[in-house]
Design an enzyme around this catalytic site. Sequence first.
Site, PDB file in Angstrom:
ATOM      1  N   CYS A   1       0.848  -1.075  -0.036  1.00  0.00           N
ATOM      2  CA  CYS A   1       0.053  -0.009  -0.147  1.00  0.00           C
ATOM      3  C   CYS A   1       0.864   1.312  -0.001  1.00  0.00           C
ATOM      4  O   CYS A   1       1.910   1.079  -0.413  1.00  0.00           O
ATOM      5  CB  CYS A   1      -0.985   0.005   1.193  1.00  0.00           C
ATOM      6  SG  CYS A   1      -0.211  -0.250   2.687  1.00  0.00           S
TER       7      CYS A   1
ATOM      8  N   ASN B   1       2.223   1.323   4.491  1.00  0.00           N
ATOM      9  CA  ASN B   1       2.458   0.064   5.020  1.00  0.00           C
ATOM     10  C   ASN B   1       2.392   0.115   6.497  1.00  0.00           C
ATOM     11  O   ASN B   1       2.754  -0.803   7.393  1.00  0.00           O
ATOM     12  CB  ASN B   1       4.031  -0.325   5.000  1.00  0.00           C
ATOM     13  CG  ASN B   1       4.345  -1.673   4.981  1.00  0.00           C
ATOM     14  OD1 ASN B   1       5.530  -2.201   5.556  1.00  0.00           O
ATOM     15  ND2 ASN B   1       3.224  -2.705   5.139  1.00  0.00           N
TER      16      ASN B   1
ATOM     17  N   CYS C   1      -1.500   0.541   7.254  1.00  0.00           N
ATOM     18  CA  CYS C   1      -2.989   0.450   7.395  1.00  0.00           C
ATOM     19  C   CYS C   1      -3.379  -0.965   6.518  1.00  0.00           C
ATOM     20  O   CYS C   1      -3.558  -2.160   7.111  1.00  0.00           O
ATOM     21  CB  CYS C   1      -3.777   1.507   6.948  1.00  0.00           C
ATOM     22  SG  CYS C   1      -3.678   2.979   8.067  1.00  0.00           S
ATOM     23  N   ARG C   2      -3.380  -0.840   5.303  1.00  0.00           N
ATOM     24  CA  ARG C   2      -4.025  -1.650   4.579  1.00  0.00           C
ATOM     25  C   ARG C   2      -2.937  -3.142   4.132  1.00  0.00           C
ATOM     26  O   ARG C   2      -3.494  -4.201   4.335  1.00  0.00           O
ATOM     27  CB  ARG C   2      -4.613  -1.139   2.995  1.00  0.00           C
ATOM     28  CG  ARG C   2      -5.531  -0.542   3.236  1.00  0.00           C
ATOM     29  CD  ARG C   2      -5.615   0.604   1.858  1.00  0.00           C
ATOM     30  NE  ARG C   2      -4.479   1.424   1.839  1.00  0.00           N
ATOM     31  CZ  ARG C   2      -4.159   2.004   0.414  1.00  0.00           C
ATOM     32  NH1 ARG C   2      -5.146   1.983  -0.343  1.00  0.00           N
ATOM     33  NH2 ARG C   2      -3.267   2.797   0.567  1.00  0.00           N
ATOM     34  N   SER C   3      -1.756  -2.857   3.869  1.00  0.00           N
ATOM     35  CA  SER C   3      -0.910  -4.131   3.433  1.00  0.00           C
ATOM     36  C   SER C   3      -0.572  -4.630   4.659  1.00  0.00           C
ATOM     37  O   SER C   3      -0.637  -5.971   4.553  1.00  0.00           O
ATOM     38  CB  SER C   3       0.305  -3.627   2.717  1.00  0.00           C
ATOM     39  OG  SER C   3       1.078  -2.524   3.146  1.00  0.00           O
TER      40      SER C   3
ATOM     41  N   ASP D   1      -8.454   3.645   1.224  1.00  0.00           N
ATOM     42  CA  ASP D   1      -7.583   3.965   2.281  1.00  0.00           C
ATOM     43  C   ASP D   1      -8.286   4.557   3.611  1.00  0.00           C
ATOM     44  O   ASP D   1      -8.975   5.463   3.388  1.00  0.00           O
ATOM     45  CB  ASP D   1      -6.491   5.138   1.714  1.00  0.00           C
ATOM     46  CG  ASP D   1      -5.543   5.661   2.674  1.00  0.00           C
ATOM     47  OD1 ASP D   1      -5.399   5.230   3.603  1.00  0.00           O
ATOM     48  OD2 ASP D   1      -4.388   6.308   2.123  1.00  0.00           O
TER      49      ASP D   1
HETATM   50  P1  4NP Z   1      -1.754   2.592   4.120  1.00  0.00           P
HETATM   51  O1  4NP Z   1      -2.517   3.798   4.494  1.00  0.00           O
HETATM   52  O2  4NP Z   1      -1.336   3.117   2.757  1.00  0.00           O
HETATM   53  O3  4NP Z   1      -3.026   1.804   3.764  1.00  0.00           O
HETATM   54  O4  4NP Z   1      -0.645   2.351   5.059  1.00  0.00           O
HETATM   55  C1  4NP Z   1      -1.768   5.232   4.849  1.00  0.00           C
HETATM   56  C2  4NP Z   1      -1.033   5.384   5.928  1.00  0.00           C
HETATM   57  C3  4NP Z   1      -0.301   6.735   6.110  1.00  0.00           C
HETATM   58  C4  4NP Z   1      -0.563   7.527   5.090  1.00  0.00           C
HETATM   59  C5  4NP Z   1      -1.323   7.408   3.858  1.00  0.00           C
HETATM   60  C6  4NP Z   1      -2.043   6.420   3.954  1.00  0.00           C
HETATM   61  N1  4NP Z   1       0.003   8.748   5.314  1.00  0.00           N
HETATM   62  O5  4NP Z   1      -0.057   9.779   4.609  1.00  0.00           O
HETATM   63  O6  4NP Z   1       0.875   8.967   6.492  1.00  0.00           O
END
Ligand code: 4NP
Length: 166
Positions: free
Chosen positions: A18, A21, A23-25, A135
Site C-alpha cells: 500500500c 505500510n 493500514c491496508r497492506s 485507504d
Molecule cells: P496505508 O494508509 O497506505 O493503507 O498504510 C496510509 C497510511 C499513512 C498515510 C497514508 C496512507 N500517510 O499519509 O501518512
Amino acid sequence: MTPQTTSLPTATAVLFVCLGNICRSPQAEGIFRHLATQAGLSAHFDIDSAGTAAYHTGELADARTRRASEAHGIALPHRARQFMVADFDRFDHILAMDRANMRDILALARSDADRAKVRLLRSHDPLAEVDSVPDPYYGVGDGFEQVFQICQAACQGLFWKLRPVT
Ligand code: 4NP
C-alpha cells in the site's frame, strides 16, 4: 547406500503493498498468514508487506488497524518498510491495494517479468464491485473493519489460487 536427496517444496513468496505500510497492506499480510497457518501451510509461503512511501518506516501498524485485526484474533507484529526494486527478485506475487500503489510499483519494474508479478489485490475477489482497497487512514467510523473484510475476501481468493494442491 546412496543418500537420498530430498528437495524441499519451493516457497511461494507473496508481498502486499500500500502507500504507508501501516493500514491496508499489513492487514492483508496478517490475514494471508493466518489463512496459511490455519491450513498448516505457513512453511509453504514467504509473506511480507511494504509501502511505496517511506513515511512510516520502522513503525508498527496503525493502532486502529491492529485493533481491527486483533478483534478477529490476528496479531500484527510487522514493522513498516518501503518497497524496493529487490522485492521483484524475492517475490512471486506483488499485490497492490489501489491503482496509485500499482502505478508506483510498476514505475520501478525493470522487465516484463517484473511487471507480470503485479496485480491489484481485489482482482482476486470475484465479488468485488470496485478494484481498490480504500485507504482508511484519514477516515472516520468503521473504515478499518471494512478494510479487514475487504482484505479477507480478497486474501481468501488469492490463498485458494496459490495453495499447493495435494
Ligand atoms: P496505508 O494508509 O497506505 O493503507 O498504510 C496510509 C497510511 C499513512 C498515510 C497514508 C496512507 N500517510 O499519509 O501518512
